[in-house]
Design a protein around this motif. Structure first.
Motif, mmCIF file in Angstrom:
data_model
loop_
_atom_site.group_PDB
_atom_site.id
_atom_site.type_symbol
_atom_site.label_atom_id
_atom_site.label_comp_id
_atom_site.label_asym_id
_atom_site.label_seq_id
_atom_site.Cartn_x
_atom_site.Cartn_y
_atom_site.Cartn_z
ATOM 1 N N ASP A 1 1.014 -1.369 0.021
ATOM 2 C CA ASP A 1 -0.168 -0.039 0.004
ATOM 3 C C ASP A 1 0.870 1.321 0.135
ATOM 4 O O ASP A 1 1.380 1.698 1.056
ATOM 5 C CB ASP A 1 -1.086 0.068 1.176
ATOM 6 C CG ASP A 1 -2.041 1.115 1.347
ATOM 7 O OD1 ASP A 1 -1.630 2.236 0.538
ATOM 8 O OD2 ASP A 1 -2.793 0.905 2.120
ATOM 9 N N VAL A 2 0.919 1.751 -1.063
ATOM 10 C CA VAL A 2 2.033 2.836 -1.477
ATOM 11 C C VAL A 2 1.611 4.191 -0.463
ATOM 12 O O VAL A 2 2.447 4.752 0.137
ATOM 13 C CB VAL A 2 2.137 3.299 -2.839
ATOM 14 C CG1 VAL A 2 2.770 4.573 -3.009
ATOM 15 C CG2 VAL A 2 2.762 2.197 -3.635
ATOM 16 N N ARG A 3 0.284 4.498 -0.335
ATOM 17 C CA ARG A 3 0.067 5.503 0.515
ATOM 18 C C ARG A 3 0.231 5.286 2.050
ATOM 19 O O ARG A 3 0.956 6.263 2.655
ATOM 20 C CB ARG A 3 -1.618 5.781 0.081
ATOM 21 C CG ARG A 3 -2.349 6.810 1.202
ATOM 22 C CD ARG A 3 -1.566 8.326 1.127
ATOM 23 N NE ARG A 3 -1.313 8.812 -0.133
ATOM 24 C CZ ARG A 3 -1.100 9.876 -0.409
ATOM 25 N NH1 ARG A 3 -0.173 10.689 0.483
ATOM 26 N NH2 ARG A 3 -0.751 10.375 -1.898
ATOM 27 N N LYS A 4 0.165 4.011 2.363
ATOM 28 C CA LYS A 4 0.395 3.941 3.611
ATOM 29 C C LYS A 4 2.079 3.917 3.974
ATOM 30 O O LYS A 4 2.274 4.292 5.073
ATOM 31 C CB LYS A 4 -0.317 2.399 4.166
ATOM 32 C CG LYS A 4 -0.254 2.030 5.831
ATOM 33 C CD LYS A 4 -1.034 0.841 5.942
ATOM 34 C CE LYS A 4 -0.657 0.402 7.206
ATOM 35 N NZ LYS A 4 0.580 -0.715 6.959
ATOM 36 N N PHE A 5 2.655 3.490 2.994
ATOM 37 C CA PHE A 5 4.192 3.409 3.118
ATOM 38 C C PHE A 5 4.399 4.820 3.342
ATOM 39 O O PHE A 5 5.371 5.157 4.383
ATOM 40 C CB PHE A 5 4.822 2.574 2.081
ATOM 41 C CG PHE A 5 6.132 2.493 1.995
ATOM 42 C CD1 PHE A 5 6.693 1.218 2.233
ATOM 43 C CD2 PHE A 5 7.135 3.408 1.822
ATOM 44 C CE1 PHE A 5 8.043 0.815 2.464
ATOM 45 C CE2 PHE A 5 8.486 3.350 2.215
ATOM 46 C CZ PHE A 5 9.065 1.938 2.180
ATOM 47 N N TYR A 6 3.808 5.675 2.543
ATOM 48 C CA TYR A 6 4.352 7.104 2.507
ATOM 49 C C TYR A 6 4.017 7.688 3.937
ATOM 50 O O TYR A 6 4.688 8.565 4.390
ATOM 51 C CB TYR A 6 3.527 7.835 1.352
ATOM 52 C CG TYR A 6 3.783 9.574 1.354
ATOM 53 C CD1 TYR A 6 4.872 10.047 0.690
ATOM 54 C CD2 TYR A 6 2.758 10.211 1.912
ATOM 55 C CE1 TYR A 6 4.980 11.461 0.701
ATOM 56 C CE2 TYR A 6 2.861 11.524 1.838
ATOM 57 C CZ TYR A 6 4.067 11.975 1.274
ATOM 58 O OH TYR A 6 4.122 13.522 1.330
ATOM 59 N N GLU A 7 2.720 7.455 4.429
ATOM 60 C CA GLU A 7 2.457 7.931 5.651
ATOM 61 C C GLU A 7 3.421 7.647 6.748
ATOM 62 O O GLU A 7 3.471 8.485 7.757
ATOM 63 C CB GLU A 7 1.053 7.457 6.203
ATOM 64 C CG GLU A 7 -0.292 8.284 5.196
ATOM 65 C CD GLU A 7 -0.531 9.691 5.540
ATOM 66 O OE1 GLU A 7 -0.171 9.931 6.571
ATOM 67 O OE2 GLU A 7 -0.644 10.418 4.413
ATOM 68 N N THR A 8 3.762 6.471 6.847
ATOM 69 C CA THR A 8 4.623 6.147 7.811
ATOM 70 C C THR A 8 6.064 6.642 7.777
ATOM 71 O O THR A 8 6.726 6.810 8.908
ATOM 72 C CB THR A 8 4.704 4.430 7.600
ATOM 73 O OG1 THR A 8 3.645 3.902 7.485
ATOM 74 C CG2 THR A 8 5.596 3.757 9.080
ATOM 75 N N PHE A 9 6.584 7.444 6.766
ATOM 76 C CA PHE A 9 7.521 8.022 6.919
ATOM 77 C C PHE A 9 7.488 9.095 8.034
ATOM 78 O O PHE A 9 8.651 9.580 8.693
ATOM 79 C CB PHE A 9 7.657 8.943 5.615
ATOM 80 C CG PHE A 9 8.451 8.144 4.564
ATOM 81 C CD1 PHE A 9 9.724 7.443 4.870
ATOM 82 C CD2 PHE A 9 7.857 8.237 3.281
ATOM 83 C CE1 PHE A 9 10.221 6.876 3.644
ATOM 84 C CE2 PHE A 9 8.531 7.536 2.187
ATOM 85 C CZ PHE A 9 9.737 7.129 2.396
ATOM 86 N N PHE A 10 6.370 9.900 8.260
ATOM 87 C CA PHE A 10 6.249 10.850 8.967
ATOM 88 C C PHE A 10 5.988 10.251 10.507
ATOM 89 O O PHE A 10 6.138 11.244 11.539
ATOM 90 C CB PHE A 10 4.956 11.543 8.777
ATOM 91 C CG PHE A 10 4.999 12.193 7.388
ATOM 92 C CD1 PHE A 10 5.475 13.506 7.338
ATOM 93 C CD2 PHE A 10 4.392 11.478 6.464
ATOM 94 C CE1 PHE A 10 5.671 14.071 6.001
ATOM 95 C CE2 PHE A 10 4.431 12.116 5.086
ATOM 96 C CZ PHE A 10 5.182 13.395 5.013
ATOM 97 N N LEU A 11 6.214 8.879 10.938
ATOM 98 C CA LEU A 11 6.264 8.667 12.180
ATOM 99 C C LEU A 11 7.755 8.428 12.468
ATOM 100 O O LEU A 11 7.935 8.328 13.799
ATOM 101 C CB LEU A 11 5.486 7.320 12.314
ATOM 102 C CG LEU A 11 3.919 7.527 12.529
ATOM 103 C CD1 LEU A 11 3.209 6.116 12.564
ATOM 104 C CD2 LEU A 11 3.569 8.385 13.566
#
Lengths: 349, 349
Positions: A298-308
């Motif tokens: 899930d590319v979007r979820k992968f991207y979101e996880t950067f911010f954590l």
């Protein structure tokens, strides 16, 4: 009215890293060796034969990144309090990066800080984790999000311990060595391309080169305000991969290997690195059977996880990208289009 | 072979303590105010009117020493992670010593350390706890046994907050002021004997004197390797008293007041202080209705509890004893006979 607290002073946290057969160690204080079940079975007797102390205790934790948490930290502290350790007592971290980070963290908060020594037993911890004073633990938000900067008093690297290290873990250590070569030292990278790490002399030399690289970076930037961040090459992506796979599928070094391939993909897109250079890095990783591909579900979820990830500020993600081989840039100016384009390349479809 | 990590360098942790009306504060980062329910009700609106920030969060903990534990630390960290705080974010401790110590400790371990500011609202935290960078929490083994040295970026002391402080808590703060006068400054002690703390000008002057004393001690010995330990006068006994009464019966300053009386008893026995001087200290404490007596139920148990205190090394207990008024000795050479004799004087029979 104002009162000034002058706390400007010379602080000396210097220490030596010895790459050699483990020396005899004598302590006139209480000492606790913190280790895990795997290392304990293989090497604890050998270690204990080298130590004399006022009192010697052994704290054995379970083996694995999934135990790098508050429960293990509490277990260490509990043992120290039960055995009435004090501010002069000493901890010895005896294991890989997980043991080293947790022992250092426990040492940093026990009675506001006591001394500790690193005796790393994996290649990864010998060349990277044991040097530089970063300590900490994971929590549900990610890796190493709670911790402290707490320098060891000494690091003893005995390559003998590597003789019992599984091949896969050895390779994971090589990933961090490659990381340092790509970002800081082209000559070292070229040397690695033809090096035979089965030769003990070559291995010792490679460990020394890696430790020296790390040492010079840490000496310049202990608290990671500047160039030390370059050591996160491969880690911005790697941490997300570890997070997505619950730290189970990949060893840290393996996730970093994939992360470097991803970072290189981005560097090539940004014209910072040639495709040929990216291929050289990939080939070197493959030589050690390190994973170089990963399917993002899930590319979007992968991207979101950067911010954590703590290395990211709130509005932008910081990437370490190679500049050819032997140099790097640290940037938070990669626009979302480029990031998504790179991620999509690794995406499911 | 050996690699040296040179980490000798000039570190500047200097900061200013402002004793005045709270200034306006502007931050271009995320900020979290950590406070408790009591202070929040009385003064939070006032504080918030002074702060502008990129994002402003408030973390409200329960009020009391019994909440100075891992659960509260976890609550602070959880909020920071949920709100995606990063390494540039700022914490503000707004409350007494408990809030200050816990906020500083959370700041020290969140992502290996972020900045924080102290805005102490009790007399005790204004003159003592907020200055010097000691942070931490309690656990079942005792007080402040887990923590870190982490200096604040600034301390703002606004005596206005003391107008809502219960008399008993005000007195507890006076105990720490007396502590500093007895150990470091005879003139200040004499001044206190006739000072009217209801006079705001006198109060502000007394706060300044106490802060200056603390500041000079901390500047000389940040990590408590030497003279800073003198600030533990009254605390070796006081901590045991707090521990025995489960932190419920006495405020910290009250336990310290009793502890000073006990230390004076020992000092008199050792011919370090005259009975008359001990009486002057006791009278000054009594002037502020501080407790000066305590019945030890089980002298042996009281003695054993000393050894759980982190200020004690494993074989001997370290005592800070006044040398007359205005000076002190730190010693771990008091023999058991003397210690038991002093404790028995406070014993049940």
């Amino acid at each position: 009215m104002q009162v000034h607290i002058p706390l400007k002073k010379v602080v000396d946290n210097s220490y030596d890293i010895t790459i050699d057969t483990l020396p005899k160690m004598n302590f006139d204080t209480k000492v606790a060796v913190v280790t895990n079940q795997t290392v304990s079975k293989l090497h604890l007797d050998y270690l204990l034969s080298k130590i004399s102390a006022k009192e010697l205790h052994v704290i054995t934790l379970q083996d694995g990144e999934e135990y790098k948490n508050q429960v293990s930290i509490d277990a260490i502290l509990e043992s120290l309090f039960e055995n009435r350790f004090n501010r002069k007592s000493m901890l010895i971290a005896f294991g890989g990066g997980v043991i080293g980070d947790m022992t250092g963290y426990a040492a940093s908060i026990f009675q506001r800080g006591i001394d500790f020594i690193q005796i790393p037993t994996t290649l990864l911890s010998q060349v990277d984790a044991s040097v530089g004073g970063k300590t900490g633990m994971n929590n549900k938000y990610g890796k190493n999000l709670v911790g402290a900067f707490h320098q060891p008093k000494a690091v003893y690297i005995d390559p003998y311990f590597l003789t019992t290290l599984p091949q896969r873990e050895f390779s994971a250590g090589v990933a961090e060595i490659v990381k340092m070569a790509v970002t800081f030292n082209k000559e070292f990278f070229t040397f690695l391309e033809s090096a035979d790490l089965n030769n003990p002399k070559v291995l010792q030399e490679v460990i020394k080169q890696a430790v020296q690289t790390k040492a010079s970076v840490v000496a310049e930037d202990e608290k990671e305000k500047g160039i030390r961040a370059a050591l996160n090459y491969g880690h911005t992506f790697g941490h997300v991969i570890e997070n997505e796979t619950q730290y189970k599928k990949f060893l840290h070094g393996e996730a970093v290997a994939i992360g470097m391939v991803m970072a290189n993909e981005m560097a090539v897109k940004m014209n910072l690195m040639s495709e040929k250079e990216a291929l050289r890095v990939k080939s070197l990783l493959e030589k050690y059977n390190l994973p170089v591909s990963y399917v993002i579900e899930d590319v979007r979820k992968f991207y979101e996880t950067f911010f954590l990830d703590k290395k990211s500020s709130d509005s932008a993600i910081t990437f370490v990208l190679p500049l050819g081989i032997g140099d790097f840039v640290i940037t938070d100016k990669i626009d979302n289009g480029t990031i998504m384009c790179v991620l999509n390349k690794f995406g499911k479809n």
